[in-house]
Design an enzyme around this catalytic site. Structure first.
Site, PDB file in Angstrom:
ATOM      1  N   HIS A  67      -1.859 -11.649   1.784  1.00 13.10           N
ATOM      2  CA  HIS A  67      -2.759 -10.633   1.431  1.00 13.10           C
ATOM      3  C   HIS A  67      -3.802 -12.042  -0.045  1.00 13.10           C
ATOM      4  O   HIS A  67      -5.142 -10.893   0.291  1.00 13.10           O
ATOM      5  CB  HIS A  67      -2.081  -9.236   0.663  1.00 13.10           C
ATOM      6  CG  HIS A  67      -2.788  -8.487   0.607  1.00 13.10           C
ATOM      7  ND1 HIS A  67      -1.639  -7.603  -0.140  1.00 13.10           N
ATOM      8  CD2 HIS A  67      -4.080  -8.010   0.416  1.00 13.10           C
ATOM      9  CE1 HIS A  67      -2.589  -6.792  -0.538  1.00 13.10           C
ATOM     10  NE2 HIS A  67      -4.431  -6.812  -0.211  1.00 13.10           N
ATOM     11  N   TYR A  97       0.578  -1.172  -0.251  1.00 12.36           N
ATOM     12  CA  TYR A  97       0.181   0.174   0.097  1.00 12.36           C
ATOM     13  C   TYR A  97       0.700   1.045   0.243  1.00 12.36           C
ATOM     14  O   TYR A  97       0.393   2.142   0.334  1.00 12.36           O
ATOM     15  CB  TYR A  97      -0.749   0.049   1.190  1.00 12.36           C
ATOM     16  CG  TYR A  97      -1.952  -0.993   1.256  1.00 12.36           C
ATOM     17  CD1 TYR A  97      -2.364  -2.119   0.416  1.00 12.36           C
ATOM     18  CD2 TYR A  97      -3.036  -0.830   2.730  1.00 12.36           C
ATOM     19  CE1 TYR A  97      -3.999  -2.769   0.315  1.00 12.36           C
ATOM     20  CE2 TYR A  97      -3.718  -1.872   2.297  1.00 12.36           C
ATOM     21  CZ  TYR A  97      -3.809  -2.619   1.606  1.00 12.36           C
ATOM     22  OH  TYR A  97      -4.950  -3.944   1.648  1.00 12.36           O
TER      23      TYR A  97
HETATM   24  N1  LIG Z   1      -6.986  -7.357   1.714  1.00  8.04           N
HETATM   25  C1  LIG Z   1      -7.982  -7.223   0.401  1.00  8.04           C
HETATM   26  O1  LIG Z   1      -7.270  -7.513  -0.457  1.00  8.04           O
HETATM   27  C2  LIG Z   1      -8.217  -5.626   0.701  1.00  8.04           C
HETATM   28  C3  LIG Z   1      -9.130  -5.251  -0.565  1.00  8.04           C
HETATM   29  C4  LIG Z   1      -9.207  -3.919  -0.801  1.00  8.04           C
HETATM   30  C5  LIG Z   1      -8.834  -2.996   0.532  1.00  8.04           C
HETATM   31  N2  LIG Z   1      -8.795  -3.424   1.717  1.00  8.04           N
HETATM   32  C6  LIG Z   1      -8.604  -2.334   3.146  1.00  8.04           C
HETATM   33  O2  LIG Z   1      -9.449  -1.984   3.280  1.00  8.04           O
HETATM   34  C7  LIG Z   1      -9.792  -0.612   3.487  1.00  8.04           C
HETATM   35  C8  LIG Z   1     -10.924  -0.124   3.182  1.00  8.04           C
HETATM   36  O3  LIG Z   1     -11.695  -0.507   1.738  1.00  8.04           O
HETATM   37  P1  LIG Z   1     -11.313   0.416   0.290  1.00  8.04           P
HETATM   38  O4  LIG Z   1     -10.264   1.825   0.706  1.00  8.04           O
HETATM   39  O5  LIG Z   1     -11.515  -0.260  -1.030  1.00  8.04           O
HETATM   40  O6  LIG Z   1     -12.639   1.344   0.135  1.00  8.04           O
HETATM   41  P2  LIG Z   1     -14.270   1.765   1.328  1.00  8.04           P
HETATM   42  O7  LIG Z   1     -13.530   1.957   2.609  1.00  8.04           O
HETATM   43  O8  LIG Z   1     -14.919   1.134   1.155  1.00  8.04           O
HETATM   44  O9  LIG Z   1     -14.659   3.629   0.479  1.00  8.04           O
HETATM   45  C9  LIG Z   1     -13.610   4.398   0.724  1.00  8.04           C
HETATM   46  C10 LIG Z   1     -14.427   5.866  -0.832  1.00  8.04           C
HETATM   47  O10 LIG Z   1     -15.731   5.994   0.626  1.00  8.04           O
HETATM   48  C11 LIG Z   1     -15.399   6.819   0.409  1.00  8.04           C
HETATM   49  N3  LIG Z   1     -16.632   7.460   2.029  1.00  8.04           N
HETATM   50  C12 LIG Z   1     -15.994   6.716   3.788  1.00  8.04           C
HETATM   51  N4  LIG Z   1     -16.218   7.840   4.159  1.00  8.04           N
HETATM   52  C13 LIG Z   1     -17.532   7.978   3.611  1.00  8.04           C
HETATM   53  C14 LIG Z   1     -18.495   8.911   4.197  1.00  8.04           C
HETATM   54  N5  LIG Z   1     -18.905   8.735   5.543  1.00  8.04           N
HETATM   55  N6  LIG Z   1     -19.521   9.106   3.517  1.00  8.04           N
HETATM   56  C15 LIG Z   1     -19.186   8.965   2.335  1.00  8.04           C
HETATM   57  N7  LIG Z   1     -18.310   8.423   1.233  1.00  8.04           N
HETATM   58  C16 LIG Z   1     -17.118   8.020   2.271  1.00  8.04           C
HETATM   59  C17 LIG Z   1     -14.578   7.436   0.509  1.00  8.04           C
HETATM   60  O11 LIG Z   1     -14.276   8.989   0.275  1.00  8.04           O
HETATM   61  P3  LIG Z   1     -12.727   9.862   1.189  1.00  8.04           P
HETATM   62  O12 LIG Z   1     -11.811   8.661   0.708  1.00  8.04           O
HETATM   63  O13 LIG Z   1     -13.120  10.693  -0.220  1.00  8.04           O
HETATM   64  O14 LIG Z   1     -12.864  10.286   2.349  1.00  8.04           O
HETATM   65  C18 LIG Z   1     -13.161   6.516   0.054  1.00  8.04           C
HETATM   66  O15 LIG Z   1     -13.953   7.085  -1.392  1.00  8.04           O
HETATM   67  C19 LIG Z   1      -8.798  -0.423   2.537  1.00  8.04           C
HETATM   68  O16 LIG Z   1      -8.160   1.098   2.672  1.00  8.04           O
HETATM   69  C20 LIG Z   1      -7.550  -0.961   2.911  1.00  8.04           C
HETATM   70  O17 LIG Z   1      -7.493  -1.189   4.221  1.00  8.04           O
HETATM   71  C21 LIG Z   1      -8.392  -4.771   1.530  1.00  8.04           C
END
Ligand SMILES: NC(=O)c1ccc[n+]([C@@H]2O[C@H](COP(=O)([O-])OP(=O)(O)OC[C@H]3O[C@@H](n4cnc5c(N)ncnc54)[C@H](OP(=O)(O)O)[C@@H]3O)[C@@H](O)[C@H]2O)c1
Length: 288
Positions: A125, A71
Site C-alpha cells: 500500500h 478499506y
Molecule cells: N493506493 C492508495 O493509497 C489509494 C489512496 C486513495 C484512493 N485509492 C483508490 O482510488 C480510488 C479512487 O479514489 P477516491 O475514492 O479517493 O476518489 P475519486 O475517484 O477521485 O473521487 C470520488 C468522488 O468523485 C465523485 N464522482 C465520481 N464520479 C463522478 C461524476 N461522474 N461526476 C461528479 N462527481 C463524481 C464521487 O461522488 P459519489 O461517490 O457521490 O458518486 C466521489 O465524491 C479509491 O476508491 C481507491 O480504490 C488508493
C-alpha cells in the site's frame, strides 16, 4: 484488445496519445504478460452498501475492482462477485497489504474476505517509514509463487524507492498506484514507468471531486460535450495510465464508463498537463 503501452506511447510521443478500443473491456499488457483492464472501479469509502454498489459497477461494465485490507470493502466485493457470477478470470481484483503487515498472511486474509482463491494483483500500500519494503516484497513474491496472486506491485512509491526495491530483490513491480490527475502528477514518473514497463494506476483520478469545477477543465469539457469527470478519466486512458474512479452514485459510475467513444486532441492533452500544480487531496503528492 491488448496494446503494449510502451510501443504505442512511443509511437504517439510527445503526448502519449493512446487511442483505445471502444469499451471498458480494453486491456493493457503488464510486463509479465498479464492482460489488465484499462480502467477500474475504486472502493475506498464506498458509503452505501458495498456489495450493491460493486454489483452495479460490474453490471455497468467495470471489469477491475480496486480494494485493500484496510478499506473494509472486501467482504462486500466478495458478495458482489458471487452474485454477479460469470467466470473468475473475467474480473481483475486488486488488493493491498499494509506496511506493518506480514504480507503473506495479509494476502491470505484478504483472499478469505474476498472469498477468492487468488487475487490478480496485490500491492504494497505504501513504503514503510525509512525503507522500501524489501521483506514485504519478498513475502509477496512468495505469495505469487504459491498462486495467491498473479502479479505484484507497489503503491505510493517514488522512482528512487522502486529502483532500490528492484536493486535489492531483482523483481520489478508491474504497477505503481499513485495519486494522479492533470492537477497533480509527475512527468518524470510517467517517463520512468513507461521506460521500465511499469503501469501507473491513478488513485483519486477525479480529485475526490474537489477540482471538477475548475474553470479551464469545465470549459474544455463543455467543448467536448463531456463532463469534467469524463475528461479526467479519458486523459488518463490516453496517457496509458489506468484510472480507478470511485462513485457511490450509480449514475456517476455509469457516466464514468462513457469515455471510450471520444478522443482528446493532442493540443488539449498538453493543456490538461499544463494544469499541473502538484495538487494532492492529501496536501502533498507522496511520490515526488
Ligand atoms: N493506493 C492508495 O493509497 C489509494 C489512496 C486513495 C484512493 N485509492 C483508490 O482510488 C480510488 C479512487 O479514489 P477516491 O475514492 O479517493 O476518489 P475519486 O475517484 O477521485 O473521487 C470520488 C468522488 O468523485 C465523485 N464522482 C465520481 N464520479 C463522478 C461524476 N461522474 N461526476 C461528479 N462527481 C463524481 C464521487 O461522488 P459519489 O461517490 O457521490 O458518486 C466521489 O465524491 C479509491 O476508491 C481507491 O480504490 C488508493
Amino acid at each position: 484488445m491488448a496494446a503494449s503501452p510502451k510501443a504505442l506511447l512511443r509511437e504517439h510521443h510527445p503526448e502519449y496519445a493512446l487511442p483505445l478500443p471502444g469499451s471498458a473491456e480494453a486491456t493493457l499488457s503488464l510486463h509479465t504478460g498479464t492482460e489488465m483492464p484499462a480502467l477500474g472501479f475504486g472502493t475506498w469509502q464506498l458509503k452505501h452498501h458495498t456489495a450493491e454498489t460493486v454489483f452495479q459497477a460490474l453490471e455497468a461494465g467495470y471489469r477491475m475492482i480496486d480494494t485493500s485490507g484496510d478499506y473494509h470493502t472486501q467482504r462486500g466485493i466478495g458478495n458482489a462477485l458471487r452474485g454477479f457470477g460469470g467466470r473468475r478470470e473475467d474480473i481483475f481484483v486488486v488488493t493491498k497489504v499494509e506496511e506493518t503487515d506480514d504480507a503473506y498472511e495479509a494476502t491470505r486474509r484478504n483472499l478469505s474476505e474476498l472469498k477468492l482463491e487468488y487475487a490478480d494483483l496485490v500491492l504494497i500500500h505504501r513504503p514503510p517509514e525509512g525503507g522500501v519494503g524489501e521483506v514485504l516484497w519478498q513475502e509477496l513474491r512468495r505469495a505469487k509463487r504459491d498462486g495467491l496472486t498473479r502479479d505484484i506491485g507497489v503503491s505510493n512509491y517514488s522512482i528512487e524507492q522502486i529502483e532500490e526495491l528492484v536493486y535489492r530483490t531483482g523483481e520489478l513491480p508491474v504497477v505503481n498506484q499513485i495519486e494522479w490527475t492533470p492537477f497533480g502528477h509527475s512527468p518524470r514518473m510517467l517517463d520512468f514507468c513507461h521506460d521500465n514497463g511499469i503501469v501507473i494506476m491513478a488513485w483519486s483520478p477525479l480529485t475526490r471531486a474537489q477540482r471538477l469545477n475548475d474553470d479551464k477543465l469545465a470549459a474544455m469539457a463543455a467543448r467536448y460535450g463531456r463532463t469534467p469527470a469524463q475528461m479526467l478519466i479519458r486523459w488518463n486512458l490516453q496517457l496509458g495510465v489506468v484510472p480507478l474512479p470511485k462513485a457511490n452514485h450509480v449514475q456517476h459510475l455509469r457516466d464514468n464508463l462513457h469515455v471510450f467513444d471520444f478522443e482528446i486532441a493532442p493540443a488539449d492533452m498538453i493543456k490538461l498537463r499544463a494544469l499541473n500544480e502538484h495538487y494532492s487531496a492529501l496536501g502533498r503528492l507522496q511520490y515526488v
